[in-house]
Design a protein around this motif. Sequence first.
Motif, PDB file in Angstrom:
ATOM      1  N   ASP A 105       0.819  -1.214   0.000  1.00 58.85           N
ATOM      2  CA  ASP A 105       0.000   0.000   0.000  1.00 58.85           C
ATOM      3  C   ASP A 105       0.853   1.265   0.000  1.00 58.85           C
ATOM      4  OD1 ASP A 105      -2.250  -1.600   0.072  1.00 58.85           O
ATOM      5  OD2 ASP A 105      -2.366  -1.583   2.259  1.00 58.85           O
ATOM      6  N   GLY A 106       1.923   1.253  -0.783  1.00 56.96           N
ATOM      7  CA  GLY A 106       2.741   2.448  -0.924  1.00 56.96           C
ATOM      8  C   GLY A 106       3.632   2.748   0.253  1.00 56.96           C
ATOM      9  N   GLU A 112       6.251   1.756   9.558  1.00 56.46           N
ATOM     10  CA  GLU A 112       6.323   2.361   8.238  1.00 56.46           C
ATOM     11  C   GLU A 112       7.516   3.300   8.187  1.00 56.46           C
ATOM     12  OE1 GLU A 112       2.732   4.230   7.058  1.00 56.46           O
ATOM     13  OE2 GLU A 112       1.645   2.342   6.761  1.00 56.46           O
ATOM     14  N   VAL A 113       8.526   2.913   7.454  1.00 59.60           N
ATOM     15  CA  VAL A 113       9.757   3.687   7.369  1.00 59.60           C
ATOM     16  C   VAL A 113       9.729   4.623   6.174  1.00 59.60           C
ATOM     17  CG1 VAL A 113      12.269   3.535   7.149  1.00 59.60           C
ATOM     18  CG2 VAL A 113      11.031   1.839   8.501  1.00 59.60           C
ATOM     19  N   LEU A 114       9.234   4.126   5.037  1.00 59.10           N
ATOM     20  CA  LEU A 114       9.091   4.937   3.831  1.00 59.10           C
ATOM     21  C   LEU A 114       7.626   4.952   3.418  1.00 59.10           C
ATOM     22  CD1 LEU A 114      12.104   3.649   1.671  1.00 59.10           C
ATOM     23  CD2 LEU A 114      11.971   5.808   2.909  1.00 59.10           C
ATOM     24  N   THR A 115       7.102   6.129   3.156  1.00 58.17           N
ATOM     25  CA  THR A 115       5.747   6.263   2.642  1.00 58.17           C
ATOM     26  C   THR A 115       5.795   6.848   1.237  1.00 58.17           C
ATOM     27  OG1 THR A 115       5.512   8.465   3.645  1.00 58.17           O
ATOM     28  CG2 THR A 115       4.789   6.577   4.967  1.00 58.17           C
ATOM     29  N   GLU A 116       4.660   6.786   0.544  1.00 61.78           N
ATOM     30  CA  GLU A 116       4.567   7.293  -0.831  1.00 61.78           C
ATOM     31  C   GLU A 116       5.645   6.666  -1.722  1.00 61.78           C
ATOM     32  OE1 GLU A 116       4.157  11.602  -1.071  1.00 61.78           O
ATOM     33  OE2 GLU A 116       3.419  11.643   0.992  1.00 61.78           O
ATOM     34  N   VAL A 117       5.793   5.371  -1.568  1.00 59.34           N
ATOM     35  CA  VAL A 117       6.806   4.647  -2.333  1.00 59.34           C
ATOM     36  C   VAL A 117       6.340   4.491  -3.785  1.00 59.34           C
ATOM     37  CG1 VAL A 117       8.094   2.491  -2.530  1.00 59.34           C
ATOM     38  CG2 VAL A 117       7.536   3.415  -0.266  1.00 59.34           C
ATOM     39  N   PRO A 118       7.127   4.882  -4.751  1.00 61.63           N
ATOM     40  CA  PRO A 118       6.724   4.758  -6.159  1.00 61.63           C
ATOM     41  C   PRO A 118       6.556   3.298  -6.582  1.00 61.63           C
ATOM     42  CG  PRO A 118       8.530   6.318  -5.928  1.00 61.63           C
ATOM     43  CD  PRO A 118       8.388   5.619  -4.606  1.00 61.63           C
ATOM     44  N   GLU A 119       5.807   3.084  -7.668  1.00 61.99           N
ATOM     45  CA  GLU A 119       5.492   1.733  -8.114  1.00 61.99           C
ATOM     46  C   GLU A 119       6.690   1.010  -8.720  1.00 61.99           C
ATOM     47  OE1 GLU A 119       2.098   1.550 -10.597  1.00 61.99           O
ATOM     48  OE2 GLU A 119       0.727   2.319  -9.059  1.00 61.99           O
ATOM     49  N   ASN A 120       7.731   1.743  -9.105  1.00 65.10           N
ATOM     50  CA  ASN A 120       8.886   1.076  -9.712  1.00 65.10           C
ATOM     51  C   ASN A 120       9.893   0.578  -8.674  1.00 65.10           C
ATOM     52  OD1 ASN A 120       9.603   3.778  -9.089  1.00 65.10           O
ATOM     53  ND2 ASN A 120      11.361   3.647 -10.461  1.00 65.10           N
ATOM     54  N   GLY A 150      10.786   6.921  -1.654  1.00 65.12           N
ATOM     55  CA  GLY A 150       9.686   7.206  -0.747  1.00 65.12           C
ATOM     56  C   GLY A 150      10.059   8.271   0.260  1.00 65.12           C
ATOM     57  N   VAL A 151       9.060   8.734   0.980  1.00 61.20           N
ATOM     58  CA  VAL A 151       9.238   9.817   1.960  1.00 61.20           C
ATOM     59  C   VAL A 151       9.700   9.239   3.293  1.00 61.20           C
ATOM     60  CG1 VAL A 151       8.050  11.631   3.264  1.00 61.20           C
ATOM     61  CG2 VAL A 151       7.526  11.278   0.842  1.00 61.20           C
ATOM     62  N   ILE A 152      10.669   9.921   3.894  1.00 61.34           N
ATOM     63  CA  ILE A 152      11.142   9.535   5.223  1.00 61.34           C
ATOM     64  C   ILE A 152      11.137  10.783   6.097  1.00 61.34           C
ATOM     65  CG2 ILE A 152      13.561   9.820   4.497  1.00 61.34           C
ATOM     66  CD1 ILE A 152      14.283   7.564   6.431  1.00 61.34           C
TER      67      ILE A 152
END
Length: 790
Positions: free
Chosen positions: A59-60, A68-76, A105-107
């Motif tokens: 779920d990204g 959750e360490v990285l959010t908004e992780v790209p699909e690639n 992703g965002v950290i």
Amino acid sequence: MVQAMAAFCSPLSSLPLNARFSSFTCSYRRSWKPIAGSRSSTTTWKHSMFVCTRPALKDGALSVDGKEVLTEVPENVVVTPLTNSSVFVGATSNVEGSRHVFRLGVIEGIRLLCLFRFKMWWMIPRVGVSGSDIPVETQMLLLEVREESILEPSDEPSYILFLPVLDGEFRSSLQGNSADELELCIESGDPAIVTSQSRKAVFVNYGENPFNLMEESMKFLEKEMGTFAVRERKQMPGILDWFGWCTWDAFYQEVNPKGIRQGLKSLSDGGTPAKFIIIDDGWQDTSNEFQKEGEPFVEGSQFGGRLVSIKENQKFRRTENGSLSEAPADLKEFVSDIKGTFGLKYVYVWHALMGYWGGLLPGAEATKKYNPVLKYPIQSSGNLANMRDLSMDAMENYGVGAIDPATISQFYDDLHSYLVSQGVDGVKVDVQNILETISTDLGGRVSLTRQFQEALEESIAANFQDNSIICCMGQSTDSIYHCQQSAITRASDDYYPQNPATQTLHIAAVAYNSIFLGEVVVPDWDMFYSRHDAAEFHAVARAVGGCPVYVSDEPGNHDFEILKKLVLPDGSVLRAKYPGRPSRDCLFIDPVMDGKSLLKIWNLNNCTGVLGIFNCQGAGSWPCTDKKVIEDAASEISASVSPSDVEYLEEVSGDSWAGDCAIFSFKTGSVRRLSVEESMNVTLKVLECDVLTVSPIKVHNQKVQFAPIGLIDMYNSGGAIQAVDIRSKSSVSGITIIGRGPGTFGAYSSKRPKSCTVNSGEREFEYGEDKLLKIRIPARTSSWDIVISY
């Protein structure tokens, strides 16, 4: 139901973002919140009764240990599971290229420590709380996460480690951006070496102890990659146990035989004889078309010199017309002379990876067989984003006479076999990162580094007897992850005796770099001046660093009061067992620029712990930051110190230890008793330091509480103790301590002894109200057997 949930956490193949799998397991996980200072007030750790502790992408979000360490992780972005706690993270692209930068992703809202290359050759640390705090060219990223539990309140954090590695012919690094995104950069260093993906670019692992985490991660990567070996499996060069002298800051490139003899003599006459020497830059046969005699010196032109032959220059070899010269007949005669006269055990000489700074001189008769070609280095975008370096600028301008990779094995074997024939015992090999800048048309930086490193280490093994190499200017992961045999590597930028702003930076940089480098090599803290405003600061750091100990004093310019606290009369040193690293509570603070923190560096000896404490504030600013040193920092800073600051104390405490320690302060000469849960304050001024011996207190014969301290006149007192033995009979109880070196032996003893002997001879002793026992060990005593009877 629990078993069914656990089954969903079995190992999976590479997972893209939209892979379907369960995130449940049978363990209860605690809820999480961001630390103070987070940019986002809405960021929270998700809470679930059942959360998978395996690193997972869903779920990204990349979750590690249920967080959750990285959010908004790209699909690639792709994840390849490895163990219960670790994964590889990578990414794919629609286009091929020799360099890619992928968003991961965002950290944010989490304390972090980075080790990054601020210059092409060197790393320094940086701390922060979000992705924007992560510099370009980050080679290690450590995160701290703290939890609040409904059932089990705790302030104990866990740690998540990101290690960018080598994936095929591509080298990885990390960086952040202004949107707090963590980015992955992969590059080959050769436009002809291209890819559209790197699935195993970053190793991610987690654990409860940051030092165990680092050790276990590097051991796993050692097996997984097969390109390097961890420190504990390497042969340790003999120089590590002896005091040394390097000629660099004493003479720079003007080093000469007469000056070397003078320096060795003055150290010997003062009672701290050097047992190894590094004859640094200035002994080789070179030419420099950019330094014209009679013309003004151009800064940087010294890096345009090139090697003419593998032999010594005329300062170390008498010419046909120089029969009256002070030069020796040749290098062999000189090496034999200084070994015989001054009792040297090891003579090392310096050379660059390419022979010299500017490589080999193309067209020279003695270098033709190595096919040198003039190449102009090209730095990567990552290096150019940080801080330029004078030597690199010069080499870009003047070019490097690069050795043909097909002949590099022959070059090293010719050079090293010649040096062995001259009585030389080892080499310091400098300028190692140069390969990444000249790898175009040579297979790329990873392949070229592998080829040179293998050739270098094969030559060392074939020609020298003691794994006798110090590596230098090689802090890129290209070199680190190809380090199969080399056991010592410089862990910092140079020691700059004339620059007061760099003294504190030097100590802090090595300590933090050692978290990473110390798993692969013994970090080398570099030389220092014993007569200098910051001399004791540097000396104490070497005492707790577990590193080679050597100075670069000018002949006759020594502080023997300081040296005699590092060096025994026989020229040996009391070296601690491990690389000295920051204590756990220092990992995510800035001991150089926050204006309030002291740096604590821990280590172990055979029977004691040791803790160095340094005030690094207010003297200098970290490079590559807009922040400035706090000029109105407090004149004194205090820190809480505890026996628990020394990791793995159980290695020296034994099973029967009740948890109390004797803490001996070198600065005050006093001893104090603390339990492992207790702490005390230490207060220091800028550039002041102290070193504490931490010795577990044991109960002997059910009545005597005892803790050996060691030679209390030495910075690393406990390094003198080799073993402690207890004998207990109905009529006599006693403690035997085996160690080495003259001076004053100290110990904590709850009772006054009846008698003390040293090597079977009875000795008087002192016993104070603080329960500090002192026994004088006679001069010229190299080893001792102390028996304390009660």
